[in-house]
Every structure is written in C-alpha cells, then in structure tokens.
Design a protein around this motif. Structure first.
Motif, mmCIF file in Angstrom:
data_model
loop_
_atom_site.group_PDB
_atom_site.id
_atom_site.type_symbol
_atom_site.label_atom_id
_atom_site.label_comp_id
_atom_site.label_asym_id
_atom_site.label_seq_id
_atom_site.Cartn_x
_atom_site.Cartn_y
_atom_site.Cartn_z
ATOM 1 N N VAL A 47 -1.741 -8.105 -6.709
ATOM 2 C CA VAL A 47 -1.750 -7.853 -5.261
ATOM 3 C C VAL A 47 -1.469 -6.380 -4.968
ATOM 4 C CG1 VAL A 47 -0.551 -8.354 -3.098
ATOM 5 C CG2 VAL A 47 -1.141 -10.217 -4.663
ATOM 6 N N ALA A 48 -0.499 -5.798 -5.680
ATOM 7 C CA ALA A 48 -0.145 -4.401 -5.451
ATOM 8 C C ALA A 48 -1.286 -3.467 -5.841
ATOM 9 C CB ALA A 48 1.117 -4.053 -6.236
ATOM 10 N N ALA A 49 -1.956 -3.762 -6.951
ATOM 11 C CA ALA A 49 -3.076 -2.922 -7.389
ATOM 12 C C ALA A 49 -4.229 -2.986 -6.395
ATOM 13 C CB ALA A 49 -3.536 -3.357 -8.777
ATOM 14 N N LEU A 50 -4.498 -4.172 -5.889
ATOM 15 C CA LEU A 50 -5.546 -4.307 -4.871
ATOM 16 C C LEU A 50 -5.184 -3.546 -3.601
ATOM 17 C CD1 LEU A 50 -6.350 -8.114 -5.295
ATOM 18 C CD2 LEU A 50 -7.850 -6.211 -5.918
ATOM 19 N N ALA A 51 -3.897 -3.566 -3.258
ATOM 20 C CA ALA A 51 -3.438 -2.915 -2.033
ATOM 21 C C ALA A 51 -3.636 -1.397 -2.067
ATOM 22 C CB ALA A 51 -1.976 -3.243 -1.775
ATOM 23 N N VAL A 52 -3.611 -0.807 -3.260
ATOM 24 C CA VAL A 52 -3.809 0.641 -3.367
ATOM 25 C C VAL A 52 -5.260 0.994 -3.656
ATOM 26 C CG1 VAL A 52 -1.426 1.062 -4.042
ATOM 27 C CG2 VAL A 52 -3.156 0.686 -5.821
#
Length: 281
Positions: A14-19
């Motif tokens: 989720v964090a990687a997608l968010a950036v």
C-alpha cells in the motif's frame, strides 16, 4: 513483494503504491488482495515453497514490469515450540517457507537483475537472526540461515550493481503473532519455559484462525511484546530502499536496536571468556 496479502507485506504494498511505484505482489490466494484495485498493482499466486512455481512467477513479474528495482522477500511465519516438541514436518515446513522460499525467489531473480545491471534485494529478517529465544529455535534457525546466504550473496552481486539488505525487524502488530504463527504440541516439561516466554503454561489454540504466509515481528523481551503499526515498518522500508547506498543490515522497529545490542553483548561475553580472544576495538 512476497507474502503481500497481510501485515507488513500488505502495508508495504500500500505504501509503495501511495508513492507512485508499480508493484508486483504475490500471495498464495490472490483473492485476499482483491480489495486493492489499483492499475499499478499486479497480484500473482505463489507458494514460495514450490521452486518451479517461484521461477515461473518471477519470470512473469519481470515480463509484466519490464524491470524490477526492488525485490522484497517477506513470506514466512513463526513456529513456536521447544525443539523436543517439534515434528519433522513442522521443522521442514518452517525451513521450506522462511529459508528456501527466500532462497528460490532470490535465485530466480538473479539472471534478470544481472541483465538489467541494477536492483536491490531486501530480505525481511528479524532481530531473532542476531540472538535467540527459547521456543523459537527453528524460527531463529530459518532466519540465521537467511542471513548467512544473503551476506555471501551481497558480495557476489556487488560487482553487478545489485544490492542486498537484511531488514532486521523489531516488533510490529502484524498477523505473525496471531494467525501466522504455528505451535508445537506441548510437552509438560517445558511449561515453565512457556510461562516465561509466552506468559502461559500451554500453547494457545489458534486452530480456528486462518493460516497465512507472512512474518515480520519478534518478541522484544522474554514474556513481553512491543508492537507498532505495520505502516511504521513500511515507512522504514521505503526509506531503506530510497537510500543510494543501503547497508547490508538495517535494524527497523521498536525495541529492535536494544535487542541487537543485548544479543551482541552476550556473544561478546562468551568470546571474552577465551583468554586468546581479543574483541576488536
């Protein structure tokens, strides 16, 4: 990212997608990630214990993306039990998942990473790979083995521009200590050890909980768990993979630095008992 359906794996996805990153995530059951509808996310089925499937899935991941700059080996689970209590099946499955799983994924990715001349392999390890804890012998062994081959791998890959980091995780509130943990059948002689480490004379009954494939936390002290949200671990991992020159070992998480210090000091005291040994200054 292996073991991406829960806990740290899901938080990092989720964090990687968010950036803005493109992510290829794997899980034994891709349907468990159906709620993450994102154009830059590809979810592939994978049981990391199956070497043939690993090689096919890794090849597909590179086909989908063209290149992969960060590979995160996260799939794993915790096995709890005194050595005497563990069955051969339990021991082999622990090593097949936590050790061989990461080994197969790393091995499958190497030709692709060498061909592109770059990449960063992040092995999700634990402070338990520095020290040890009663009742966690096989979990510790799987992570010590992971660290052993990964340290050598880092030297092998350095000439090709490929980096390797062992992310030694501390305590995070993931499913590792819940549905991703498996227990031995209790032998009464070890009830005192269970009381000291787990705070109970017997192992809990988790048979009603679904199993999963993911691990990323570790006891902070005997009988005490210090847990933080897995999203904080994801922040630490994102910072790690953003470093231009990442270290071979990176400690991440609450209580983790103190545990590593304690484990290394205990080893130092053992060596200092040898009059011929001098600890390097």
């Amino acid at each position: 990212m292996t073991g991406a359906n829960r806990g740290l794996g899901r938080a990092f996805t989720v964090a990687a997608l968010a950036v803005g990153d493109t992510v290829v995530a794997t899980a034994r059951d891709p349907r468990s990630m159906s709620d993450l509808a994102e154009e830059r996310l590809t979810v592939l089925p994978l049981d990391v214990r199956d070497r043939e499937q690993v090689f096919a899935t890794v090849a597909k991941a590179f086909d989908v993306t063209g290149r992969i700059e960060v590979l995160v080996n996260n799939a794993g689970y915790g096995l709890v039990g005194a050595l005497e209590e563990l069955t051969e099946t339990q021991i082999r499955d622990q090593m097949d998942t936590n050790f061989y799983g990461a080994l197969w994924v790393s091995q499958a990715a190497l030709p692709h990473l060498r061909a592109q001349g770059s990449g960063h392999i992040v092995q999700i390890s634990t402070v338990g790979a520095v020290g040890s804890l009663p009742l966690f012998s096989m979990y510790n062994a799987s992570k010590w083995a992971l660290e052993g081959f990964s340290a050598s791998l880092a030297d092998e890959l350095r000439p090709f521009g490929i980096k390797v980091t062992l992310a030694q995780m501390g305590g995070f509130d993931t499913d590792w200590a819940k549905s991703s943990m498996k227990f031995a059948e209790a032998v009464p002689a070890y009830s005192a050890a269970r009381e000291a480490i787990l705070g109970m004379p017997d192992y809990p009954d988790l048979s009603a909980l679904p199993s999963t494939e993911e691990a990323s936390t570790e006891p902070a002290a005997e009988g005490e768990w210090v847990e933080a949200a897995p999203e904080l671990a994801a922040v630490g991992l994102l910072a790690l993979v953003a470093e231009p020159h990442p270290p071979l070992r990176k400690i991440i998480g609450p209580g983790a630095h103190q545990m590593v210090t304690m484990a290394l000091d205990a080893r130092r005291q053992d060596y200092l008992a040898d009059p011929e040994f001098s600890w390097p200054s």
